[in-house]
Design a protein around this motif. Structure first.
Motif, PDB file in Angstrom:
ATOM      1  N   LEU A   5       0.852  -1.182   0.000  1.00 20.98           N
ATOM      2  CA  LEU A   5       0.000   0.000   0.000  1.00 20.98           C
ATOM      3  C   LEU A   5       0.891   1.235   0.000  1.00 20.98           C
ATOM      4  N   ALA A   7       0.321   5.207   0.864  1.00 23.40           N
ATOM      5  CA  ALA A   7      -0.617   6.201   1.374  1.00 23.40           C
ATOM      6  C   ALA A   7       0.166   7.488   1.610  1.00 23.40           C
ATOM      7  N   LEU A  60      -3.761   4.635   9.748  1.00 19.87           N
ATOM      8  CA  LEU A  60      -3.747   4.025   8.412  1.00 19.87           C
ATOM      9  C   LEU A  60      -3.696   2.500   8.512  1.00 19.87           C
ATOM     10  N   GLU A  62      -4.882   0.694  10.992  1.00 18.74           N
ATOM     11  CA  GLU A  62      -6.218   0.276  11.427  1.00 18.74           C
ATOM     12  C   GLU A  62      -7.204   0.318  10.266  1.00 18.74           C
ATOM     13  N   GLU A  63      -7.159   1.371   9.482  1.00 16.56           N
ATOM     14  CA  GLU A  63      -8.074   1.545   8.350  1.00 16.56           C
ATOM     15  C   GLU A  63      -7.889   0.455   7.301  1.00 16.56           C
ATOM     16  N   HIS A  64      -6.660   0.006   7.109  1.00 17.25           N
ATOM     17  CA  HIS A  64      -6.354  -0.959   6.044  1.00 17.25           C
ATOM     18  C   HIS A  64      -5.951  -2.330   6.585  1.00 17.25           C
ATOM     19  N   GLN A  65      -6.310  -2.622   7.830  1.00 17.89           N
ATOM     20  CA  GLN A  65      -5.887  -3.880   8.467  1.00 17.89           C
ATOM     21  C   GLN A  65      -6.276  -5.104   7.633  1.00 17.89           C
ATOM     22  N   THR A  66      -7.497  -5.162   7.150  1.00 19.04           N
ATOM     23  CA  THR A  66      -7.943  -6.326   6.370  1.00 19.04           C
ATOM     24  C   THR A  66      -7.112  -6.481   5.101  1.00 19.04           C
ATOM     25  N   LEU A  67      -6.902  -5.406   4.380  1.00 18.55           N
ATOM     26  CA  LEU A  67      -6.083  -5.441   3.168  1.00 18.55           C
ATOM     27  C   LEU A  67      -4.669  -5.916   3.483  1.00 18.55           C
ATOM     28  N   LEU A  68      -4.083  -5.391   4.561  1.00 16.64           N
ATOM     29  CA  LEU A  68      -2.708  -5.745   4.927  1.00 16.64           C
ATOM     30  C   LEU A  68      -2.611  -7.210   5.345  1.00 16.64           C
TER      31      LEU A  68
END
Length: 78
Positions: A5, A7, A60, A62-68
């Motif tokens: 990612l 950002a 960031l 936390e916001e993208h935890q699933t993606l990561l």
């Protein structure tokens, strides 16, 4: 060293040598580097980031935890 990612100025990356460790992400900007565990989210290591940037970066993560997490499992095939 795949970038999962981007950002703003922050690149969220894995190192291929990370296999065998719990899921985590490295966040890089210029010469600064931080490592966050993904479950639960926690700062593991910081080299150079100031506190206000760490606060932004953890949001960031936390916001993208699933993606990561999905990228971690895909990359390391776990």
């Amino acid at each position: 060293m795949p970038t999962v990612l981007q950002a703003g100025p922050y690149a969220f990356i894995f190192f291929s040598s990370d296999r065998g460790e719990p899921p985590h992400i490295h966040v890089k900007r210029d010469r600064q580097l931080a490592k966050y565990w993904l479950v639960p989210i926690a700062l593991e290591k910081n080299r150079g980031f100031k506190e206000h940037e760490l606060n932004l970066i953890v949001k960031l993560v936390e916001e993208h935890q699933t993606l990561l997490l999905n990228a971690w499992h895909d990359y390391f095939d776990t």
